[in-house]
Design a protein around this motif. Structure first.
Motif, PDB file in Angstrom:
ATOM      1  N   UNK A  71       1.240  -1.520   0.355  1.00 39.55           N
ATOM      2  CA  UNK A  71      -0.085  -0.354  -0.366  1.00 39.55           C
ATOM      3  C   UNK A  71       0.855   1.267  -0.315  1.00 39.55           C
ATOM      4  N   UNK A  72       2.241   0.926   0.323  1.00 40.38           N
ATOM      5  CA  UNK A  72       3.567   2.310   0.351  1.00 40.38           C
ATOM      6  C   UNK A  72       3.970   2.148  -0.624  1.00 40.38           C
ATOM      7  N   UNK A  73       5.014   3.100  -0.854  1.00 43.97           N
ATOM      8  CA  UNK A  73       5.837   4.082  -1.686  1.00 43.97           C
ATOM      9  C   UNK A  73       6.894   4.374  -0.111  1.00 43.97           C
ATOM     10  N   UNK A  74       7.752   3.224  -0.467  1.00 47.52           N
ATOM     11  CA  UNK A  74      10.220   3.537   0.560  1.00 47.52           C
ATOM     12  C   UNK A  74       9.910   4.905  -0.249  1.00 47.52           C
ATOM     13  N   UNK A 126      11.577   5.940   4.651  1.00 46.73           N
ATOM     14  CA  UNK A 126      10.122   6.711   5.037  1.00 46.73           C
ATOM     15  C   UNK A 126       8.792   5.911   4.529  1.00 46.73           C
ATOM     16  N   UNK A 127       7.785   5.913   4.877  1.00 52.05           N
ATOM     17  CA  UNK A 127       6.348   5.309   4.249  1.00 52.05           C
ATOM     18  C   UNK A 127       5.912   6.159   4.147  1.00 52.05           C
ATOM     19  N   UNK A 128       5.004   5.892   2.578  1.00 50.70           N
ATOM     20  CA  UNK A 128       3.679   7.079   2.779  1.00 50.70           C
ATOM     21  C   UNK A 128       2.701   5.950   1.571  1.00 50.70           C
ATOM     22  N   UNK A 129       1.266   5.957   2.533  1.00 51.02           N
ATOM     23  CA  UNK A 129       0.103   5.362   1.617  1.00 51.02           C
ATOM     24  C   UNK A 129       0.036   6.007   1.023  1.00 51.02           C
ATOM     25  N   UNK A 130       0.046   5.133  -0.127  1.00 55.00           N
ATOM     26  CA  UNK A 130      -0.171   5.407  -1.483  1.00 55.00           C
ATOM     27  C   UNK A 130      -2.039   4.657  -2.454  1.00 55.00           C
ATOM     28  N   UNK A 131      -2.871   3.900  -0.920  1.00 57.99           N
ATOM     29  CA  UNK A 131      -3.638   3.042  -2.133  1.00 57.99           C
ATOM     30  C   UNK A 131      -4.935   4.036  -2.799  1.00 57.99           C
ATOM     31  N   UNK A 166      -6.809   7.654  11.615  1.00 58.61           N
ATOM     32  CA  UNK A 166      -5.640   7.128  11.146  1.00 58.61           C
ATOM     33  C   UNK A 166      -5.260   8.430   9.890  1.00 58.61           C
ATOM     34  N   UNK A 167      -4.314   9.367  10.334  1.00 57.25           N
ATOM     35  CA  UNK A 167      -3.754  10.026   9.472  1.00 57.25           C
ATOM     36  C   UNK A 167      -2.460   9.546   8.390  1.00 57.25           C
ATOM     37  N   UNK A 168      -1.932   8.670   9.556  1.00 61.27           N
ATOM     38  CA  UNK A 168      -0.950   7.607   8.212  1.00 61.27           C
ATOM     39  C   UNK A 168      -1.937   7.139   7.203  1.00 61.27           C
ATOM     40  N   UNK A 169      -2.595   6.824   7.023  1.00 61.33           N
ATOM     41  CA  UNK A 169      -3.798   6.535   5.877  1.00 61.33           C
ATOM     42  C   UNK A 169      -4.461   7.194   5.026  1.00 61.33           C
ATOM     43  N   UNK A 170      -4.207   8.842   5.690  1.00 56.94           N
ATOM     44  CA  UNK A 170      -5.610   9.236   5.127  1.00 56.94           C
ATOM     45  C   UNK A 170      -6.368   9.877   5.824  1.00 56.94           C
TER      46      UNK A 170
END
Length: 369
Positions: free
Chosen positions: A98-101, A112-117, A227-231
């Motif tokens: 679900x994420x890009x590193x 670091x990772x960013x959730x991008x789904x 869950x701000x890590x997932x928007x």
């Protein structure tokens, strides 16, 4: 609108065991490494957000950087209209695939990772993307991130891009490099092009110590968080944190002495809910200070002019095998820990440090440990 200067927002500390950069810029108003009035911290973050929202009023995707700028990003994003989206990068696990590193050039934590789904649909809904950090130094991390994101989501190349920060020390050359990539920068405080290595290494420092004390007993107050890590919708995130804090007021008004000194502590990336709770308690006339545990290993020194006077090496609230740190802990009548982590070893470790300082009561606001 409030104005801020380097005197307000900049202290120089020395990193420990980091060959990439010897110094760390510590913001005494940020509620991370140093204890601060939570209302003062949120006001600084809101000032950045109000300036951005006034200049860029269209629907926006706002991306905060973990771990230090998660609260900066959340509060700044709350100033935007309800059709905007806030998410922050993370070093915590995300659903597989679900994420890009991406790489952080000078940090002790490389990935670091960013959730991008949902990134494609988010980009369809906004005209601008604002990246929010506490400090912008060279812009290399941001350029790497934008290039990786655009490779996966070509629509990003058609968006207006902004690099926003509390502190900005981009050289004209680095500023031009960002502009060539379609990124403009905005900030609260512009710092000179200066290498702070000499200012840091002149101090003799020691590493943080492990607390050797029995842990305090604590009262658990169940709570769950957005869950701000997932928007999240940024105003909703602030609203939920405010409502949860106000719902807790009757409990704390009974449990806390009105003249006592209170610590409200966040954990690593979970800073914003702690700051909001602290601000709500402070608005009731209580004496409150906020800061947070951190992954950053910083040198400790009692030398005059050095900002980090004491440090504790603790277990993480997210992984018992991970070290985390807490700096400039003081004596408090009560401590309130706000966390979305569920590792009991982290709370035991932290409570031992609080016990050394004679903390009278301890509350844990979060999920089951």
């Amino acid at each position: 609108m409030a104005e801020y200067t380097a005197a307000d927002t900049l202290r120089i500390a020395r990193r420990v065991n980091n060959s990439k950069r010897a110094y760390l810029l510590v913001n005494p108003l940020q509620g991370k490494h140093l204890p601060v009035s939570p209302q003062a911290a949120l006001k600084m973050m809101q000032t950045l957000g109000e300036r951005l929202a006034e200049e860029f009023p269209e629907p926006t995707l706002l991306i905060g950087f973990a771990e230090t700028a998660t609260a900066v990003g959340a509060m700044a994003a709350s100033c935007f209209e309800s059709d905007s989206i806030y998410i922050h990068t993370t070093r915590e696990p995300l659903p597989e695939g679900s994420a890009i590193l991406f790489q952080e050039e000078h940090s002790h934590a490389v990935e670091q990772a960013l959730y991008c789904r949902e990134m494609e649909s988010w980009l369809d809904e906004v005209g601008r993307v604002i990246f929010i950090d506490d400090e912008l130094s060279t812009g290399k991390t941001l350029l790497n991130m934008v290039e990786q994101l655009a490779g996966c989501f070509p629509a990003l190349r058609k968006k207006k891009l902004v690099a926003a920060s509390i502190l900005n020390r981009l050289t004209p050359e680095n500023e031009a490099r960002l502009e060539a990539a379609g990124i403009v920068s905005r900030y609260l405080v512009k710092l000179p092009d200066e290498d702070y290595t000499a200012a840091a290494v002149r101090f003799s420092v020691t590493e943080a110590a492990e607390p050797e004390s029995p842990p305090l007993e604590w009262e658990h107050i169940p709570a769950s968080f957005c869950k701000p890590r997932m928007g999240v919708l940024p105003f909703d995130y602030l609203d939920v944190c405010c409502r949860k804090a106000k719902n807790l007021l009757p409990h704390f008004q009974k449990a806390l002495e009105p003249t006592g000194k209170i610590l409200v502590l966040g954990t690593e990336e979970c800073m914003f809910p702690a700051l909001v709770l602290g601000a709500v308690l402070e608005a009731q006339g209580l004496s409150v200070r906020c800061h947070a545990t951190t992954r950053s290993p910083i040198g400790v020194s009692r030398e005059e002019g050095y900002p980090i006077r004491e440090g504790w090496r603790l277990k993480s609230f997210y992984d018992a095998n991970r070290e985390t740190f807490l700096y400039n802990l003081d004596a408090y009548d009560a401590g309130i820990v706000v966390s979305d982590g569920t590792c009991a070893a982290g709370l035991r470790s932290l409570s031992a440090a609080l016990n050394i300082h004679g903390c009278g009561k301890l509350f844990f606001v979060g999920g089951e440990l």
